[in-house]
Design an enzyme around this catalytic site. Structure first.
Site, PDB file in Angstrom:
ATOM      1  N   GLN A 133       5.824  -7.604  -5.549  1.00  0.00           N
ATOM      2  CA  GLN A 133       6.297  -6.271  -6.005  1.00  0.00           C
ATOM      3  C   GLN A 133       6.600  -5.295  -6.236  1.00  0.00           C
ATOM      4  OE1 GLN A 133       2.478  -4.090  -6.259  1.00  0.00           O
ATOM      5  NE2 GLN A 133       1.740  -5.504  -8.717  1.00  0.00           N
ATOM      6  N   SER A 136       6.049   1.006  -6.000  1.00  0.00           N
ATOM      7  CA  SER A 136       6.238   1.389  -4.877  1.00  0.00           C
ATOM      8  C   SER A 136       7.712   2.044  -4.227  1.00  0.00           C
ATOM      9  CB  SER A 136       4.942   1.743  -4.109  1.00  0.00           C
ATOM     10  OG  SER A 136       3.500   1.782  -4.824  1.00  0.00           O
ATOM     11  N   SER A 168       4.193  -5.469  -0.214  1.00  0.00           N
ATOM     12  CA  SER A 168       3.347  -6.338   0.449  1.00  0.00           C
ATOM     13  C   SER A 168       3.862  -8.070   0.249  1.00  0.00           C
ATOM     14  CB  SER A 168       2.087  -6.967   0.052  1.00  0.00           C
ATOM     15  OG  SER A 168       1.941  -5.768   0.092  1.00  0.00           O
ATOM     16  N   GLU A 251      -4.432  -6.260 -10.666  1.00  0.00           N
ATOM     17  CA  GLU A 251      -4.186  -6.522  -9.691  1.00  0.00           C
ATOM     18  C   GLU A 251      -5.501  -5.838  -9.515  1.00  0.00           C
ATOM     19  OE1 GLU A 251      -2.081  -3.744  -6.053  1.00  0.00           O
ATOM     20  OE2 GLU A 251      -1.469  -2.793  -8.966  1.00  0.00           O
TER      21      GLU A 251
END
Lengths: 413, 368
Positions: A133, A136, A168, A251
């Site tokens: 993903q 951020s 991640s 999430e």
């Protein structure tokens, strides 16, 4: 009031249990179970992949995915039942696939087309394709919409430049869902667009971040003139925030999982540790802390029962579902702290011969991450206050302002 | 799985909320603290008519025997409205003890009167400062009469019947004492709570009727009552959160609603989290109580500790959220702040229940 599964639920549990018993061993509480091997270990990935294939073959991967996309077409309740059972077994726990299974694919189901989805679904189910993903950024964590990675249209392609962080599993991912800014003259939430990014594209560079625990689960990802075909756009141009939010909602729901040490483990430790005054379990100060941890652990267990009750009756769970991650990450850190305190100076030791393979010492170092990732404690409290209690939003200096005019530091832009 | 109150219990709960709102139970609590103690039993007969006092009393003894789940739901509403009615004393403790341990004659004599709201009862255990010494108590029974002083006894001034903890031949026992009989004198004592009148009761060779002997029975009754009281605590905490949220939305400072400040938001979010955990633990304890599950000792302790923690947080932070207004006599914040302390200490403080919880886990009463 009762806690029994519905007849269908009980049947499902029995089958899941039989499957697990056939392929894995139950894990005793003193084994340090649930401890995650470092995600940067290729051998751990191979072990996890092998287990994922066994699950997929038996119909325990993609339990809630639609059948048309190679899923089981099952219910959230079945997913929860399977996870409850699996948690008790000694299985490879790498967490390599949860983003693809729990977040990325469900987002594609909603925003992509059948052809694209079918290219990936089968591989994701079997652990042959890993997703990340790409949200951020250094300038946008809790304030996600402050992200600055640029997407510029060039013929049938988009050209991406910028940087992501806290990705991640980025180092072994094949694909990612990227949100980038296509228009800086719009307000911050409006000029965003989402894409499927092939992580092998030229110009993508992944650099692992070393966390305070020493592991490298997260990465920085850099984009230098990376091309993405417009056919891999998710949703309309400018709808990126909406698309990103579907993934984030998944999430929040998925993060309410148990990360060790659980209560049974800290209790077992206190029961088997002797202090100068006798067993740690009989020390009043330890008892007070254990009682509090137990109350929170059980409170979560029974809160999940409330959620399961609603789901099993076809109702939407109430606002209590919003407390899970906040409660669990806090008690995780406190358990780790208490578990290492029991050994006084020797509680510093991180040797393998420490109880439960130094689970408590390791957890002391990895637990801070759980209070940050997937919504910090502070953001989650804001969410409860605004969405559940209906309190007004804070004063915002960035609302309705063109993104390029929003202040980013003490001296302005 | 159905981890929720059944529909008929929910319907009763809505009715209870309506009644307590219409009769303004909170105002009755205020009357008590402002010097009109009779307000505590103002609605007692009506509550009995609605069946509230008979939920755990068998039908042939004047009750309706609807059960513990309903009693827990009712307790939640009584706690939320900070009702001064002597329900905990009369029903969760004394009626409970009679149902579980009474002889036929004792049940016949007292339960119909309690179910019909003709009398109220009190539970007399504490003995002033000596209460701090665990199960020791100075009140003594010999030759069928009791001597000693019990204080504070909640609802003790007005009750017709007391269930008294006393020693006889070195063993703890529970004794029924008629409070209008000779050898009993009562005096009002000041307490933090104030919204339930507390008594010092002096027994001077008062006649007693033995209910049951043994520490086990005492522990049993207290842990069963603790489940219902946990629901009163969760209800009280919820009322505090509701008050604080409403105030934070309408009170403006620095040009904006104070509820838009994160300092307030996070405080209220923490209250919400603590209350939901406590509510879930209370639900489990209600199930354990209604089914006599072997998990009950652990479930009751968990519910009680969790509910006490939530109520403490909610009661004190509700005052804090209201600022100076919250510290005034005029606002109701202090009613809940007072009640929190009363419910926390009645049946023993945290230390007692932490020990009971950990001992229960040690002896394997629940699966971990």
């Amino acid at each position: 009031m009762d806690f029994r599964d519905t007849p269908e639920g009980a049947e499902y549990r029995k089958k899941a249990r039989a499957f697990l018993e056939q392929h894995a061993q139950l894990e005793p509480p003193d084994s340090g179970r649930g401890y995650r091997d470092g995600n940067d270990d290729p051998a751990a990935l191979e072990r996890a992949r092998e287990w994922q294939r066994i699950k997929a073959d038996a119909g325990y991967a993609g339990i809630t995915w639609p059948r048309e996309y190679a899923g089981q077409g099952g219910t959230t309740l079945e997913q929860i039942i399977y996870e409850q059972e699996e948690a008790q077994f000694d299985i490879p726990r790498g967490n390599f696939f949860y983003i693809g299974l729990g977040w990325a694919m469900p987002t594609l189901f909603q925003w992509s087309n059948k052809e694209e989805i079918l290219k990936h679904a089968g591989k994701v189910l079997r652990g042959d394709e890993i997703w990340c993903q790409l949200f951020s950024e250094p300038a946008g964590g809790s304030d996600l919409a402050a992200l600055r990675t640029k997407a510029v249209r060039d013929g049938d392609d988009w050209i991406i430049n910028g940087q992501k962080i806290w990705t991640s599993g980025g180092q072994y991912s094949d694909f990612g869902i990227l949100v980038a800014r296509n228009d800086t003259t719009q307000a911050k939430h409006k000029g965003l667009t989402c894409f499927i990014l092939d992580m092998k594209s030229p110009g993508v560079e992944v650099r692992p971040i070393r966390q305070m625990s020493g592991d490298s689960h997260f990465n920085e990802v850099f984009f230098d003139n990376v091309r993405i075909p417009d056919s891999r756009r998710l949703g309309e141009v400018g709808d990126g925030w909406k698309v990103a939010m579907t993934t984030l909602m998944n999430e929040r729901y998925n993060l309410v999982e148990l990360v060790p040490p659980d209560f049974e483990q800290i209790f077992h430790l206190a029961q088997n540790t002797v202090l100068e005054s006798g067993p740690a379990l009989d020390d009043p100060a330890i008892r007070e802390k254990l009682a509090d941890l137990y109350c929170r652990a059980q409170g979560m267990t029974y809160t999940n029962f409330r959620t399961m009750s609603a789901l099993s009756q076809g109702k939407t769970p109430g606002p209590e579902v919003s407390i899970g991650k906040l409660v669990n990450s806090g008690r995780l850190q406190e358990s780790a702290d208490l578990g290492s305190d029991l050994f006084e100076q020797s509680g510093m030791l991180m040797e393998e011969d420490m109880p439960m393979r130094a689970l408590f010492q390791r957890a002391y170092l990895y637990s801070p991450g759980w209070r940050l990732g997937g919504g910090t404690d502070e953001i989650l409290r804001n969410t409860i206050a605004e969405r559940v209690l209906g309190l007004p939003q804070d004063v915002r200096l960035d609302k309705g302002v063109a993104f390029k005019d929003i202040p980013t530091g003490p001296t302005g832009n | 799985m159905n981890f929720d109150f059944p529909d008929e219990v929910k319907a009763m709960q809505i009715q209870a909320d309506d009644y307590l709102t219409q009769t303004n139970a909170r105002a009755a609590a205020r009357h008590v603290i402002e010097g009109a103690p009779s307000a505590a039993r103002r609605d007692w007969a009506e509550m009995a008519q609605m069946g509230w006092t008979g939920l755990i009393i068998p039908e042939h003894l004047g009750g309706n025997d609807i059960g513990y789940i309903a009693q827990c739901a009712l307790a939640y509403e009584l706690g939320r409205h900070v009702s001064p009615a002597p329900m905990a004393s009369s029903i969760y403790l004394v009626a409970e003890a009679l149902v579980r341990y009474g002889s036929d004659a004792q049940k016949q004599k007292w339960l119909p009167a309690l179910a019909e709201g003709r009398i109220s009862a009190c539970f007399a255990e504490a003995e002033g400062l000596s209460q701090g010494r665990g199960d020791l108590c100075a009140a003594q029974v010999a030759n069928g009469v009791l001597s000693g002083v019990k204080k504070p006894v909640p609802d003790g001034m007005d009750a017709e019947l007391a269930l008294v903890v006393a020693q006889e031949d070195g063993e703890t026992g529970l004794y029924l004492v008629e409070l209008q009989a000779s050898g009993v004198t009562r005096q009002v004592v000041q307490t933090i709570e104030g919204i339930r009148e507390h008594a010092a009761i002096t027994f001077d060779k008062a006649e007693v009727d033995l209910l049951v002997r043994g520490q086990t029975a005492l522990t049993d009754i207290k842990q069963r009552a603790a489940v219902c009281i946990a629901f009163e605590q969760v209800g009280g905490a919820q009322a505090c959160l509701d008050m604080a949220v409403a105030f934070a939305k309408e009170r403006f400072a620095f040009g904006r609603a104070i509820g838009s400040f994160q300092a307030i938001k996070h405080k209220l979010a923490d209250m919400f989290v603590a209350i939901e955990l406590a509510r879930s633990n209370a639900y489990f304890a209600a199930w354990a109580l209604s089914t006599d599950a072997r998990e009950l000792p652990v479930a009751a302790a968990t519910a009680r500790l969790s509910a006490g923690k939530a109520y403490w947080l909610a009661a004190k932070e509700n005052v804090q959220t209201h600022g100076g207004l919250g510290f005034t006599w005029e606002l109701d914040c202090h009613l809940y702040y007072r009640r929190h302390k009363a419910l926390k200490l009645l049946l023993g403080g945290n230390r007692v229940w932490e020990n009971r919880l950990i001992d229960g886990l040690k002896s394997g009463l629940v699966e971990l």
